[in-house]
Enzyme design. Structure first.
Site, PDB file in Angstrom:
ATOM      1  N   CYS A  70       7.534 -42.325 -17.328  1.00 21.20           N
ATOM      2  CA  CYS A  70       6.119 -42.151 -16.993  1.00 21.20           C
ATOM      3  C   CYS A  70       5.498 -43.534 -16.872  1.00 21.20           C
ATOM      4  O   CYS A  70       5.538 -44.332 -17.826  1.00 21.20           O
ATOM      5  CB  CYS A  70       5.439 -41.368 -18.118  1.00 21.20           C
ATOM      6  SG  CYS A  70       3.654 -41.227 -17.914  1.00 21.20           S
ATOM      7  N   CYS A 163       3.860 -44.268 -10.207  1.00 23.38           N
ATOM      8  CA  CYS A 163       3.874 -43.048 -11.016  1.00 23.38           C
ATOM      9  C   CYS A 163       5.113 -42.273 -10.578  1.00 23.38           C
ATOM     10  O   CYS A 163       5.367 -42.135  -9.369  1.00 23.38           O
ATOM     11  CB  CYS A 163       2.599 -42.255 -10.736  1.00 23.38           C
ATOM     12  SG  CYS A 163       2.648 -40.538 -11.268  1.00 23.38           S
TER      13      CYS A 163
HETATM   14  N1  DGL Z   1       4.489 -39.367 -13.962  1.00 23.74           N
HETATM   15  C1  DGL Z   1       3.356 -39.937 -14.677  1.00 23.74           C
HETATM   16  C2  DGL Z   1       3.294 -41.434 -14.378  1.00 23.74           C
HETATM   17  O1  DGL Z   1       4.303 -42.001 -14.058  1.00 23.74           O
HETATM   18  C3  DGL Z   1       2.181 -39.133 -14.300  1.00 23.74           C
HETATM   19  C4  DGL Z   1       0.967 -39.414 -15.096  1.00 23.74           C
HETATM   20  C5  DGL Z   1      -0.007 -38.280 -15.100  1.00 23.74           C
HETATM   21  O2  DGL Z   1       0.351 -37.221 -15.619  1.00 23.74           O
HETATM   22  O3  DGL Z   1      -1.135 -38.496 -14.645  1.00 23.74           O
HETATM   23  O4  DGL Z   1       2.309 -42.077 -14.470  1.00 23.74           O
END
Ligand code: DGL
Length: 227
Positions: A70, A163
């Site tokens: 993440c 992200c």
């Molecule tokens: N996959 C997460 C990231 O890399 C998503 C964050 C979210 O849930 O807004 O930032």
């Protein structure tokens, strides 16, 4: 080796898939906290509580390694343990060595952390793209959202998908992309001498979760976990 991988929801699956492709002979335990998605708009305090809970859950499963799949968590927290690897750092190195002018799109929290901006020594055009995670979690592609964001980038050599969710829509993006899962998997040198096993945990399991996971990973059981 037993490897824990986590994210706010589906995004970390893009990282998990790359790790499995490269190092299939390991046990993987994935946690997607889709009950609390999106992380990108949460306070640092809320994110701290959620991250601690997920890490405790993974440690209770005796993992040898934890991959923070993440961008939002990776850019807002430091982890003291050598056992924890953030998805973003390999990408920062890779971009510094390969490009001169990049775009970076990421969640509000990631952009506001300035983590990428402080470490990249190339020209970076940044964009907050908060509508993408909810769109991806909804299982529906909205090209008008994507194309509106894409119109902000001009003359870039590549677009960093800051992200992990965004790698799931990379086929819809009109730029060469830097996919953090691909870069991370290529940068690691993990052992690969065990037996493949995968447990997929989500904090909310309904038909949408099951269908979304199936589209990305294929036929696996999705288990619900309480953190
Ligand atoms: N996959 C997460 C990231 O890399 C998503 C964050 C979210 O849930 O807004 O930032």
């Amino acid at each position: 080796m037993r490897i824990g991988v986590f994210d706010s929801g589906l995004g970390g699956l893009s990282v998990l898939k790359e790790l499995i492709n490269k190092y299939p002979n390991n046990e993987y335990i994935y946690v997607g906290d889709n009950l609390n998605v999106p992380y990108g708009d949460k306070s640092i305090q809320e994110l701290q509580v959620l991250t601690t809970k997920i890490i405790n859950f993974l440690n209770s499963k005796d993992v040898d390694l934890i991959v923070v799949a993440c961008g939002t968590i990776s850019t807002n927290f430091n982890f003291r343990s050598d056992k924890v690897i953030k998805v973003v750092d390999a990408t920062i190195n890779y971009v510094n060595n390969n490009y001169r002018h990049v775009g970076l799109m990421a969640t509000n929290r990631t952009i506001e952390s300035n983590y990428f901006q402080k470490r990249l020594n190339v020209v970076v055009d940044v964009l907050k793209t908060p509508l993408l995670v909810p769109m991806i979690e909804s299982g529906k592609i909205d090209l008008s959202i994507i194309n509106n964001y894409m119109a902000s980038f001009k003359d870039i050599d590549a677009l960093i998908l800051g992200c992990t969710h965004y790698a799931l829509i990379k086929d819809y993006l009109p730029f060469k992309v830097v996919d953090m899962g691909v870069v991370l998997a290529n940068s690691l040198n993990l052992s690969n001498d065990g037996v493949f096993k995968l447990n997929l945990y989500f904090t909310k399991v309904d038909d949408l979760t099951i269908n979304n996971v199936k589209k990305i990973m294929g036929e696996y059981t999705v288990e619900e976990c309480i953190l």
